[in-house]
Design a protein around this motif. Sequence first.
Motif, PDB file in Angstrom:
ATOM      1  N   ILE A 255      -5.052   0.325  -7.033  1.00 45.69           N
ATOM      2  CA  ILE A 255      -4.647  -1.074  -7.134  1.00 45.69           C
ATOM      3  C   ILE A 255      -4.869  -1.521  -8.585  1.00 45.69           C
ATOM      4  CG2 ILE A 255      -5.013  -1.671  -4.698  1.00 45.69           C
ATOM      5  CD1 ILE A 255      -7.798  -2.679  -5.407  1.00 45.69           C
ATOM      6  N   TYR A 256      -4.376  -2.690  -8.952  1.00 48.06           N
ATOM      7  CA  TYR A 256      -4.548  -3.208 -10.312  1.00 48.06           C
ATOM      8  C   TYR A 256      -4.149  -2.158 -11.361  1.00 48.06           C
ATOM      9  CZ  TYR A 256      -6.966  -7.133  -8.169  1.00 48.06           C
ATOM     10  OH  TYR A 256      -7.267  -8.227  -7.409  1.00 48.06           O
TER      11      TYR A 256
ATOM     12  N   PRO B 220       8.575   0.237   3.770  1.00 51.59           N
ATOM     13  CA  PRO B 220       8.140  -1.090   4.234  1.00 51.59           C
ATOM     14  C   PRO B 220       9.091  -1.656   5.290  1.00 51.59           C
ATOM     15  CG  PRO B 220       8.136  -0.966   1.829  1.00 51.59           C
ATOM     16  CD  PRO B 220       8.863   0.250   2.325  1.00 51.59           C
ATOM     17  N   ARG B 221      10.368  -1.366   5.160  1.00 49.50           N
ATOM     18  CA  ARG B 221      11.346  -1.854   6.138  1.00 49.50           C
ATOM     19  C   ARG B 221      11.092  -1.186   7.491  1.00 49.50           C
ATOM     20  NH1 ARG B 221      16.713  -4.567   5.272  1.00 49.50           N
ATOM     21  NH2 ARG B 221      17.799  -4.418   7.255  1.00 49.50           N
TER      22      ARG B 221
ATOM     23  N   SER C 222       0.866   1.926   0.350  1.00 51.60           N
ATOM     24  CA  SER C 222       1.682   2.428  -0.760  1.00 51.60           C
ATOM     25  C   SER C 222       0.890   3.349  -1.668  1.00 51.60           C
ATOM     26  CB  SER C 222       2.205   1.247  -1.585  1.00 51.60           C
ATOM     27  OG  SER C 222       3.023   0.416  -0.804  1.00 51.60           O
TER      28      SER C 222
ATOM     29  N   ALA D 201       7.898  -2.710   8.979  1.00 48.17           N
ATOM     30  CA  ALA D 201       8.127  -4.057   9.520  1.00 48.17           C
ATOM     31  C   ALA D 201       8.863  -3.984  10.852  1.00 48.17           C
ATOM     32  CB  ALA D 201       8.923  -4.895   8.518  1.00 48.17           C
TER      33      ALA D 201
ATOM     34  N   ASN E 206       1.572  -2.200   9.438  1.00 44.64           N
ATOM     35  CA  ASN E 206       1.395  -2.255   7.993  1.00 44.64           C
ATOM     36  C   ASN E 206       1.915  -0.977   7.347  1.00 44.64           C
ATOM     37  OD1 ASN E 206      -0.279  -4.784   7.307  1.00 44.64           O
ATOM     38  ND2 ASN E 206      -1.319  -3.954   9.095  1.00 44.64           N
TER      39      ASN E 206
ATOM     40  N   ARG F 204      -6.011   4.542  -2.348  1.00 49.34           N
ATOM     41  CA  ARG F 204      -4.820   4.178  -3.112  1.00 49.34           C
ATOM     42  C   ARG F 204      -5.210   3.325  -4.314  1.00 49.34           C
ATOM     43  NH1 ARG F 204      -2.787  -1.008  -2.094  1.00 49.34           N
ATOM     44  NH2 ARG F 204      -0.975  -0.202  -3.165  1.00 49.34           N
TER      45      ARG F 204
ATOM     46  N   GLN G 193      10.925  -5.940   1.197  1.00 45.60           N
ATOM     47  CA  GLN G 193      11.538  -5.005   2.142  1.00 45.60           C
ATOM     48  C   GLN G 193      11.130  -5.353   3.571  1.00 45.60           C
ATOM     49  OE1 GLN G 193      10.057  -4.504  -0.789  1.00 45.60           O
ATOM     50  NE2 GLN G 193      10.124  -2.352  -1.410  1.00 45.60           N
ATOM     51  N   MET G 194       9.867  -5.764   3.756  1.00 46.25           N
ATOM     52  CA  MET G 194       9.407  -6.121   5.105  1.00 46.25           C
ATOM     53  C   MET G 194      10.112  -7.380   5.598  1.00 46.25           C
ATOM     54  SD  MET G 194       5.398  -5.285   5.253  1.00 46.25           S
ATOM     55  CE  MET G 194       4.916  -3.635   5.772  1.00 46.25           C
TER      56      MET G 194
ATOM     57  N   THR H  46      16.592  -3.952  -3.726  1.00 40.48           N
ATOM     58  CA  THR H  46      15.261  -3.884  -4.341  1.00 40.48           C
ATOM     59  C   THR H  46      15.344  -3.397  -5.785  1.00 40.48           C
ATOM     60  OG1 THR H  46      15.061  -1.702  -3.339  1.00 40.48           O
ATOM     61  CG2 THR H  46      14.012  -3.527  -2.178  1.00 40.48           C
ATOM     62  N   PHE H  47      14.334  -3.738  -6.582  1.00 41.62           N
ATOM     63  CA  PHE H  47      14.157  -3.259  -7.968  1.00 41.62           C
ATOM     64  C   PHE H  47      15.399  -3.585  -8.808  1.00 41.62           C
ATOM     65  CE2 PHE H  47      12.798   0.557  -5.177  1.00 41.62           C
ATOM     66  CZ  PHE H  47      11.814  -0.190  -4.566  1.00 41.62           C
TER      67      PHE H  47
ATOM     68  N   LEU I  93       2.611  -7.359   5.430  1.00 43.98           N
ATOM     69  CA  LEU I  93       3.256  -7.613   6.725  1.00 43.98           C
ATOM     70  C   LEU I  93       3.019  -9.061   7.169  1.00 43.98           C
ATOM     71  CD1 LEU I  93       4.846  -6.637   9.210  1.00 43.98           C
ATOM     72  CD2 LEU I  93       2.661  -5.931  10.220  1.00 43.98           C
TER      73      LEU I  93
ATOM     74  N   LYS J 259       9.366  -7.519  -7.230  1.00 43.83           N
ATOM     75  CA  LYS J 259       9.350  -6.232  -6.531  1.00 43.83           C
ATOM     76  C   LYS J 259       7.922  -5.826  -6.167  1.00 43.83           C
ATOM     77  CE  LYS J 259       8.981  -2.509  -9.983  1.00 43.83           C
ATOM     78  NZ  LYS J 259       9.571  -1.256 -10.475  1.00 43.83           N
ATOM     79  N   GLN J 260       6.943  -6.371  -6.876  1.00 42.31           N
ATOM     80  CA  GLN J 260       5.583  -5.849  -6.715  1.00 42.31           C
ATOM     81  C   GLN J 260       4.596  -6.881  -7.225  1.00 42.31           C
ATOM     82  OE1 GLN J 260       5.573  -2.103  -8.668  1.00 42.31           O
ATOM     83  NE2 GLN J 260       3.391  -1.956  -8.942  1.00 42.31           N
TER      84      GLN J 260
ATOM     85  N   ASP K  39      11.683   1.782  -1.093  1.00 43.39           N
ATOM     86  CA  ASP K  39      12.703   0.891  -0.544  1.00 43.39           C
ATOM     87  C   ASP K  39      12.669   0.941   0.981  1.00 43.39           C
ATOM     88  OD1 ASP K  39      15.024  -0.797  -0.852  1.00 43.39           O
ATOM     89  OD2 ASP K  39      16.302   0.921  -0.368  1.00 43.39           O
TER      90      ASP K  39
ATOM     91  N   GLN L 270       3.040   1.624 -14.610  1.00 44.12           N
ATOM     92  CA  GLN L 270       2.760   0.889 -13.369  1.00 44.12           C
ATOM     93  C   GLN L 270       4.036   0.605 -12.588  1.00 44.12           C
ATOM     94  OE1 GLN L 270       1.326  -3.116 -14.023  1.00 44.12           O
ATOM     95  NE2 GLN L 270       0.408  -3.279 -12.000  1.00 44.12           N
TER      96      GLN L 270
ATOM     97  N   PHE M 212       6.532 -10.427 -11.938  1.00 46.62           N
ATOM     98  CA  PHE M 212       7.811 -10.175 -11.255  1.00 46.62           C
ATOM     99  C   PHE M 212       8.319 -11.429 -10.539  1.00 46.62           C
ATOM    100  CE2 PHE M 212       5.924  -5.990 -11.681  1.00 46.62           C
ATOM    101  CZ  PHE M 212       6.985  -5.253 -12.161  1.00 46.62           C
TER     102      PHE M 212
ATOM    103  N   ILE N 124       1.091  -7.415  -9.042  1.00 50.99           N
ATOM    104  CA  ILE N 124       0.366  -6.515  -9.948  1.00 50.99           C
ATOM    105  C   ILE N 124      -1.118  -6.389  -9.594  1.00 50.99           C
ATOM    106  CG2 ILE N 124       1.964  -6.841 -11.874  1.00 50.99           C
ATOM    107  CD1 ILE N 124      -0.349  -8.594 -13.134  1.00 50.99           C
ATOM    108  N   ASP N 125      -1.558  -7.086  -8.539  1.00 49.18           N
ATOM    109  CA  ASP N 125      -2.939  -6.873  -8.081  1.00 49.18           C
ATOM    110  C   ASP N 125      -2.981  -5.755  -7.037  1.00 49.18           C
ATOM    111  OD1 ASP N 125      -1.611  -8.446  -6.220  1.00 49.18           O
ATOM    112  OD2 ASP N 125      -3.109 -10.046  -6.164  1.00 49.18           O
ATOM    113  N   GLY N 126      -2.295  -5.979  -5.919  1.00 56.17           N
ATOM    114  CA  GLY N 126      -2.310  -4.972  -4.861  1.00 56.17           C
ATOM    115  C   GLY N 126      -1.332  -3.824  -5.087  1.00 56.17           C
ATOM    116  N   ASP N 127      -0.399  -3.995  -6.042  1.00 57.47           N
ATOM    117  CA  ASP N 127       0.631  -2.976  -6.302  1.00 57.47           C
ATOM    118  C   ASP N 127       1.274  -2.473  -5.007  1.00 57.47           C
ATOM    119  OD1 ASP N 127       0.618  -3.001  -9.076  1.00 57.47           O
ATOM    120  OD2 ASP N 127      -0.980  -1.524  -9.238  1.00 57.47           O
ATOM    121  N   ASN N 128       1.565  -3.390  -4.088  1.00 59.50           N
ATOM    122  CA  ASN N 128       2.088  -2.969  -2.785  1.00 59.50           C
ATOM    123  C   ASN N 128       3.566  -2.593  -2.810  1.00 59.50           C
ATOM    124  OD1 ASN N 128      -0.342  -3.490  -1.243  1.00 59.50           O
ATOM    125  ND2 ASN N 128       0.053  -5.649  -1.676  1.00 59.50           N
ATOM    126  N   ASN N 129       4.364  -3.457  -3.431  1.00 60.54           N
ATOM    127  CA  ASN N 129       5.814  -3.238  -3.430  1.00 60.54           C
ATOM    128  C   ASN N 129       6.348  -3.148  -2.001  1.00 60.54           C
ATOM    129  OD1 ASN N 129       8.452  -2.420  -3.931  1.00 60.54           O
ATOM    130  ND2 ASN N 129       7.882  -1.202  -5.689  1.00 60.54           N
ATOM    131  N   GLN N 130       6.052  -4.134  -1.183  1.00 53.77           N
ATOM    132  CA  GLN N 130       6.448  -4.084   0.229  1.00 53.77           C
ATOM    133  C   GLN N 130       7.054  -5.372   0.774  1.00 53.77           C
ATOM    134  OE1 GLN N 130       2.987  -3.092   2.562  1.00 53.77           O
ATOM    135  NE2 GLN N 130       2.471  -1.354   1.289  1.00 53.77           N
TER     136      GLN N 130
END
Lengths: 310, 253
Positions: free
Chosen positions: A128-129, A101-102, A113, A105, A110, A126, B134-135, B146-147, B100, B122-123, A98, A245, B38, B125-131
């Motif tokens: 992915i997928y 990322p805030r 995660s 930004a 960047n 990290r 919030q950004m 969030t979530f 970003l 929230k996310q 939570d 996931q 999502f 499903i490719d990059g799984d960033n979850n950002q």
Amino acid sequence: MMRSLVIADLDKGQLAAATYHVIEAARQLGAPCDLLVVGEGCADAVTRACAIAGIERVLVADDPVYAASLAENLAPLVVAVSAGYSHLLAAAGSVGKDLMPRVAARLGVNQLSEVIGVESSSRFRRPIYAGNAIATVESDDPVKVLTVRQTAFAAVEPRGGDAERVELEQVIEAPSTRLLGEQRAESERPELTSARVVVSGGRGLGSREGFELVYQLADRLEAAVGASRAAVDAGFVANDLQVGQTGKVVAPELYIALGVSGAIQHLAGMKDSKVVVAINKDPDAPIFQVADYGLVADLFEAVPELIEQI
Amino acid sequence: MKVLVPVKRVIDYNVRVRVKSDHSDVDLANVKMAINPFCEIAVEAAVRLREDGKASEVVAVSVGPKVVQEQLRTALAMGADRAIWIETPETPETAGLGPLGIAQLLAALVREEQPGLVLLGKQSIDGDNNQTGQMLAGLLDYPQGTFVSGLELGDEEVEVVREIDGGLQTLALRLPAVVTTDLRLNTPRFIRAPDIMKARRKPIAHTAPEQLGVNPAPGPRTLAVHPPEPRAGGRRVESVGELVEHLRQAQVI
Ligand SMILES: Cc1cc2nc3c(=O)[nH]c(=O)nc-3n(C[C@H](O)[C@H](O)[C@H](O)COP(=O)(O)OP(=O)(O)OC[C@H]3O[C@@H](n4cnc5c(N)ncnc54)[C@H](O)[C@@H]3O)c2cc1C
Ligand SMILES: Nc1ncnc2c1ncn2[C@@H]1O[C@H](COP(=O)(O)O)[C@@H](O)[C@H]1O
């Protein structure tokens, strides 16, 4: 000059296990490391934080404003203390996801995660997928903002350190967000993400009553309890037990999956477990492909037998 | 009140991805693509708000190349009123954009469109960033929820139930606010043929980073992509007794 700041993860005012794992990731960066403890009534956590080997300074922000760990309050605080740090790290739990990322930004950088590997001060690995691929990524940003997957790093020594304690004077309260309430699951069982043994149940348990079997086996093994998304959606258990996931990531010594089919989204949260056991009546269930020991059986017969034999 | 819903085009969640043999990326040639699950939940939540009379308009937006129009059409078929396509020459990742950069583009659009609520997944499903959500909230200095698995929209505030590590948390956020959806917020509706026909007549506006006055920040560089360590699973036991014996030998019980 490199210097890391780890944002401590707290659990009911205590230092959460995840914190020690995140500090290990910071240690691998090879730079001096400080810790930020922010919350309410965290005197005990601060004492423990100061004792962690390798921590130089513990920054403390103890105020009721921070009790609910709201990103709107925490992010400006982290940004305010971030000058002089090359890396900001937090656990990839619900607070870190939570918050970070805030923070990134606000700093105009960047964020990476769920870091599972530190290759250099700017290069990280990290998933992915849903963990079906592992990316090696590099960031040129002046400040690296990371969330760290705790199961990918060992825990640092909790003792042997003597950090300097620095009280932060400023208190930041964002008026835009109000806490209305929290429903925290109370459990005597070990915490899911740091437990040595996890017993997980899926839709195959059939009902809330059926899920009792998972608790019985867990109690016998002093294990934490987990669940698939289907079991949570069906109301057998609360959301905080979901593994996968989009739930929690676990990597215990022993993971026992009961009535779980093994969808990729579920595997994403448990396939780094050391030993995996699956009990499922469908011989073709994909969970068997990742299980070290697979038993094709009706769980309502096999599990009581298992409880009896251990 | 207007609700803005950013949606991402991603690989279908049922597809098992493979890493390319040169380790440059995963192989996306000829795989089924879809709206991020999502984001689909976010569209559903926004459309329900409009159906309940709490929102006046639902606007879907996607950043990417021309093909993202397919996912915008899906959002329109679900009930979004109009859509905005922010064009990048390639997929955001190939064009060097990360969350970003996406959030910077969305922030510029929010300043133009002035929605009361931005609902994101929230996310991805490719990059799984979850950002990204919030950004975006950080860039706009908006409150963030969030979530989220529960959502109650009022005139001045939105009440959200968040899925957090220890359970659930309920917050009231002053509007305008950013909210990201978790899986249990709703079950997206099934799209019927007439909905698809209707969606064809709804407008998709086109814009681009330059037009929004944004030079989005480059994302982190991907140096290599590897398959995960394989697990040596697949062994079967015939009985509970045999299982217990193995577990004792492995010293895990
Ligand atoms: C975007 C997205 C994210 C997701 N994230 C997650 C996540 O984080 N975690 C997660 O778990 N899922 C997640 N899912 C859902 C996932 O795709 C699967 O739907 C889910 O994991 C299935 O749960 P399950 O195995 O309990 O149920 P099912 O797939 O229905 O499997 C039940 C199993 O129980 C077995 N069974 C039934 N009765 C018995 C019996 N008496 N004895 C023995 N075996 C029995 C059956 O053979 C079957 O294999 C996600 C999905 C999406 C789209
Ligand atoms: N290219 C994009 N276009 C529109 N929305 C996006 C895009 N990428 C991410 N988002 C939004 O941000 C959410 C979270 O994505 P991420 O931060 O990448 O995990 C998604 O569910 C979308 O709502």
